[in-house]
Scaffold this motif. Structure first.
Motif, PDB file in Angstrom:
ATOM      1  N   SER A 123      46.254  35.802  37.898  1.00 43.02           N
ATOM      2  CA  SER A 123      46.621  34.952  39.022  1.00 43.02           C
ATOM      3  C   SER A 123      48.123  34.823  39.127  1.00 43.02           C
ATOM      4  O   SER A 123      48.882  35.278  38.279  1.00 43.02           O
ATOM      5  CB  SER A 123      46.012  33.560  38.837  1.00 43.02           C
ATOM      6  OG  SER A 123      46.549  32.949  37.687  1.00 43.02           O
ATOM      7  N   GLY A 124      48.553  34.206  40.234  1.00 40.00           N
ATOM      8  CA  GLY A 124      49.938  33.787  40.382  1.00 40.00           C
ATOM      9  C   GLY A 124      50.885  34.928  40.642  1.00 40.00           C
ATOM     10  O   GLY A 124      50.601  35.856  41.383  1.00 40.00           O
ATOM     11  N   LEU A 125      52.061  34.884  39.968  1.00 42.07           N
ATOM     12  CA  LEU A 125      53.144  35.781  40.298  1.00 42.07           C
ATOM     13  C   LEU A 125      52.847  37.225  39.930  1.00 42.07           C
ATOM     14  O   LEU A 125      53.527  38.133  40.411  1.00 42.07           O
ATOM     15  CB  LEU A 125      54.432  35.315  39.604  1.00 42.07           C
ATOM     16  CG  LEU A 125      54.949  33.936  40.030  1.00 42.07           C
ATOM     17  CD1 LEU A 125      56.191  33.576  39.230  1.00 42.07           C
ATOM     18  CD2 LEU A 125      55.243  33.909  41.520  1.00 42.07           C
ATOM     19  N   SER A 126      51.845  37.496  39.075  1.00 44.32           N
ATOM     20  CA  SER A 126      51.536  38.871  38.714  1.00 44.32           C
ATOM     21  C   SER A 126      50.858  39.626  39.845  1.00 44.32           C
ATOM     22  O   SER A 126      50.780  40.853  39.817  1.00 44.32           O
ATOM     23  CB  SER A 126      50.647  38.902  37.470  1.00 44.32           C
ATOM     24  OG  SER A 126      49.422  38.251  37.715  1.00 44.32           O
ATOM     25  N   GLN A 127      50.337  38.924  40.832  1.00 43.55           N
ATOM     26  CA  GLN A 127      49.716  39.566  41.980  1.00 43.55           C
ATOM     27  C   GLN A 127      50.761  39.852  43.059  1.00 43.55           C
ATOM     28  O   GLN A 127      51.623  39.018  43.329  1.00 43.55           O
ATOM     29  CB  GLN A 127      48.620  38.667  42.569  1.00 43.55           C
ATOM     30  CG  GLN A 127      47.349  38.611  41.760  1.00 43.55           C
ATOM     31  CD  GLN A 127      46.589  39.918  41.788  1.00 43.55           C
ATOM     32  OE1 GLN A 127      46.737  40.721  42.718  1.00 43.55           O
ATOM     33  NE2 GLN A 127      45.788  40.145  40.773  1.00 43.55           N
ATOM     34  N   PRO A 128      50.708  41.031  43.693  1.00 45.91           N
ATOM     35  CA  PRO A 128      51.622  41.293  44.803  1.00 45.91           C
ATOM     36  C   PRO A 128      51.299  40.385  45.978  1.00 45.91           C
ATOM     37  O   PRO A 128      50.193  39.840  46.075  1.00 45.91           O
ATOM     38  CB  PRO A 128      51.364  42.760  45.138  1.00 45.91           C
ATOM     39  CG  PRO A 128      49.988  43.033  44.626  1.00 45.91           C
ATOM     40  CD  PRO A 128      49.816  42.158  43.415  1.00 45.91           C
ATOM     41  N   PRO A 129      52.240  40.201  46.901  1.00 48.88           N
ATOM     42  CA  PRO A 129      51.977  39.330  48.051  1.00 48.88           C
ATOM     43  C   PRO A 129      50.883  39.888  48.955  1.00 48.88           C
ATOM     44  O   PRO A 129      50.627  41.099  48.973  1.00 48.88           O
ATOM     45  CB  PRO A 129      53.329  39.275  48.766  1.00 48.88           C
ATOM     46  CG  PRO A 129      54.048  40.502  48.320  1.00 48.88           C
ATOM     47  CD  PRO A 129      53.594  40.755  46.920  1.00 48.88           C
ATOM     48  N   VAL A 130      50.267  38.991  49.701  1.00 48.56           N
ATOM     49  CA  VAL A 130      49.295  39.381  50.716  1.00 48.56           C
ATOM     50  C   VAL A 130      50.064  39.854  51.953  1.00 48.56           C
ATOM     51  O   VAL A 130      51.039  39.229  52.360  1.00 48.56           O
ATOM     52  CB  VAL A 130      48.380  38.203  51.074  1.00 48.56           C
ATOM     53  CG1 VAL A 130      47.384  38.594  52.152  1.00 48.56           C
ATOM     54  CG2 VAL A 130      47.651  37.699  49.829  1.00 48.56           C
ATOM     55  N   THR A 131      49.632  40.948  52.540  1.00 52.23           N
ATOM     56  CA  THR A 131      50.372  41.561  53.636  1.00 52.23           C
ATOM     57  C   THR A 131      49.523  41.702  54.895  1.00 52.23           C
ATOM     58  O   THR A 131      48.294  41.557  54.863  1.00 52.23           O
ATOM     59  CB  THR A 131      50.872  42.951  53.229  1.00 52.23           C
ATOM     60  OG1 THR A 131      49.727  43.829  53.088  1.00 52.23           O
ATOM     61  CG2 THR A 131      51.667  42.909  51.931  1.00 52.23           C
ATOM     62  N   ALA A 132      50.204  42.049  55.987  1.00 51.05           N
ATOM     63  CA  ALA A 132      49.506  42.363  57.231  1.00 51.05           C
ATOM     64  C   ALA A 132      48.580  43.559  57.048  1.00 51.05           C
ATOM     65  O   ALA A 132      47.502  43.621  57.658  1.00 51.05           O
ATOM     66  CB  ALA A 132      50.520  42.624  58.344  1.00 51.05           C
ATOM     67  N   ASP A 133      48.979  44.516  56.220  1.00 52.93           N
ATOM     68  CA  ASP A 133      48.111  45.670  55.959  1.00 52.93           C
ATOM     69  C   ASP A 133      46.813  45.229  55.281  1.00 52.93           C
ATOM     70  O   ASP A 133      45.744  45.786  55.558  1.00 52.93           O
ATOM     71  CB  ASP A 133      48.829  46.684  55.074  1.00 52.93           C
ATOM     72  CG  ASP A 133      49.912  47.454  55.813  1.00 52.93           C
ATOM     73  OD1 ASP A 133      49.896  47.457  57.061  1.00 52.93           O
ATOM     74  OD2 ASP A 133      50.776  48.047  55.137  1.00 52.93           O
ATOM     75  N   ASP A 134      46.900  44.259  54.379  1.00 56.94           N
ATOM     76  CA  ASP A 134      45.696  43.732  53.736  1.00 56.94           C
ATOM     77  C   ASP A 134      44.747  43.130  54.768  1.00 56.94           C
ATOM     78  O   ASP A 134      43.527  43.341  54.724  1.00 56.94           O
ATOM     79  CB  ASP A 134      46.061  42.658  52.708  1.00 56.94           C
ATOM     80  CG  ASP A 134      46.770  43.212  51.487  1.00 56.94           C
ATOM     81  OD1 ASP A 134      46.506  44.369  51.109  1.00 56.94           O
ATOM     82  OD2 ASP A 134      47.587  42.480  50.906  1.00 56.94           O
ATOM     83  N   LEU A 135      45.309  42.352  55.681  1.00 54.81           N
ATOM     84  CA  LEU A 135      44.497  41.734  56.732  1.00 54.81           C
ATOM     85  C   LEU A 135      43.877  42.799  57.623  1.00 54.81           C
ATOM     86  O   LEU A 135      42.687  42.731  57.972  1.00 54.81           O
ATOM     87  CB  LEU A 135      45.356  40.776  57.555  1.00 54.81           C
ATOM     88  CG  LEU A 135      44.701  40.150  58.776  1.00 54.81           C
ATOM     89  CD1 LEU A 135      43.496  39.298  58.389  1.00 54.81           C
ATOM     90  CD2 LEU A 135      45.714  39.315  59.553  1.00 54.81           C
ATOM     91  N   ASP A 136      44.669  43.792  58.011  1.00 48.67           N
ATOM     92  CA  ASP A 136      44.157  44.874  58.852  1.00 48.67           C
ATOM     93  C   ASP A 136      42.996  45.580  58.159  1.00 48.67           C
ATOM     94  O   ASP A 136      41.973  45.880  58.791  1.00 48.67           O
ATOM     95  CB  ASP A 136      45.290  45.856  59.149  1.00 48.67           C
ATOM     96  CG  ASP A 136      44.858  46.980  60.066  1.00 48.67           C
ATOM     97  OD1 ASP A 136      44.466  46.699  61.218  1.00 48.67           O
ATOM     98  OD2 ASP A 136      44.890  48.149  59.631  1.00 48.67           O
ATOM     99  N   LEU A 137      43.133  45.820  56.862  1.00 43.23           N
ATOM    100  CA  LEU A 137      42.056  46.463  56.111  1.00 43.23           C
ATOM    101  C   LEU A 137      40.800  45.603  56.113  1.00 43.23           C
ATOM    102  O   LEU A 137      39.686  46.109  56.338  1.00 43.23           O
ATOM    103  CB  LEU A 137      42.514  46.722  54.677  1.00 43.23           C
ATOM    104  CG  LEU A 137      41.448  47.259  53.720  1.00 43.23           C
ATOM    105  CD1 LEU A 137      40.937  48.625  54.172  1.00 43.23           C
ATOM    106  CD2 LEU A 137      41.990  47.328  52.294  1.00 43.23           C
ATOM    107  N   ALA A 138      40.946  44.308  55.866  1.00 44.14           N
ATOM    108  CA  ALA A 138      39.782  43.427  55.821  1.00 44.14           C
ATOM    109  C   ALA A 138      39.021  43.452  57.139  1.00 44.14           C
ATOM    110  O   ALA A 138      37.783  43.549  57.160  1.00 44.14           O
ATOM    111  CB  ALA A 138      40.214  42.002  55.481  1.00 44.14           C
ATOM    112  N   VAL A 139      39.736  43.358  58.244  1.00 47.13           N
ATOM    113  CA  VAL A 139      39.073  43.340  59.554  1.00 47.13           C
ATOM    114  C   VAL A 139      38.414  44.687  59.827  1.00 47.13           C
ATOM    115  O   VAL A 139      37.273  44.750  60.315  1.00 47.13           O
ATOM    116  CB  VAL A 139      40.073  42.962  60.655  1.00 47.13           C
ATOM    117  CG1 VAL A 139      39.420  43.078  62.032  1.00 47.13           C
ATOM    118  CG2 VAL A 139      40.597  41.539  60.439  1.00 47.13           C
TER     119      VAL A 139
END
Length: 218
Positions: free
Chosen positions: A7-23
């Motif tokens: 958890s926390g800082l070891s995870q990269p930030p959530v991005t617009a690409d992540d959202l695009d992939l989810a949808v």
């Protein structure tokens, strides 16, 4: 195979690409739904599957709208008219034309997701926008949109008889961003279902109430 996440800082930030992939993943899965199944209940929700896609579309649209607001007041929801089409149905500003069928319904979902993706890409990271759980930044709204997409697609998959298992790394990033107190020794997808009140984890009963923490991390 079981996997855990940090958890926390070891995870990269959530991005617009992540959202695009989810949808995109959600729309792809939902296209396989039987045309006659959309009036059935969506998992444990009180809404039918058609209404649940409208609700998800409305969430994505509303988050995009909040990020677009630049003039005061900034401490409330943009006052679109949200209304339910039946007693007990979701109160949405976004409704799909039933005459367009499931193909049109999924177009509404795809476009609503694209609006939020575009706003996350183009809104300065220092921007803060209203949410009922507390003001958040573009990354936070991307993460919220992903959670809405992943868990409501789970609800829909239950009602439509579809298989749905989103990428573990995507689940891990949104857990770290919005649910920093969630357990990190369990698989990310079941953990996200637990964090949103949809499942149990070993030694942890299904929550009866839940909320995320969208405050900016920087």
């Amino acid at each position: 195979m079981s996997s855990s996440f940090d958890s926390g800082l070891s995870q990269p930030p959530v991005t617009a690409d992540d959202l695009d992939l989810a949808v995109r993943l959600a729309v792809t899965v939902l296209r396989d739904a039987p045309p006659t199944a959309w009036e059935g209940k969506a998992g444990s929700l009180e809404w039918d599957c058609w209404e649940t896609v409208e609700h998800l579309s409305d969430d994505l649209f509303a988050y995009a709208a909040q990020l677009g607001l630049k003039t005061r007041p900034l401490d409330g929801e943009v006052p679109f008219l949200w209304e339910s089409r039946r007693p007990g149905g979701p109160a949405n500003a976004i409704h799909a034309d039933r005459k367009a069928g499931p193909v049109g319904l999924l177009q509404v979902l795809e476009v609503s997701g694209a609006l939020l993706v575009a706003m996350v890409r183009t809104t300065p990271p220092q921007t803060r926008a209203h949410h009922v759980f507390g003001a958040s930044d573009p990354e936070g709204f991307a993460a919220m949109g992903i959670v809405e997409t992943l868990v409501h697609t789970y609800d829909l998959a239950q009602g439509l008889g579809l298989a749905w298992s989103p990428p573990a790394d995507l689940c891990a990033r949104v857990l770290a961003r919005l649910f920093p107190d969630a357990p990190t020794s369990t698989d990310p997808w079941p953990t996200l279902l637990w964090a949103t009140g949809r499942a149990e984890l070993p030694g942890r009963p299904r929550p009866t109430a839940w909320r995320w923490d969208g405050k900016p991390r920087t």
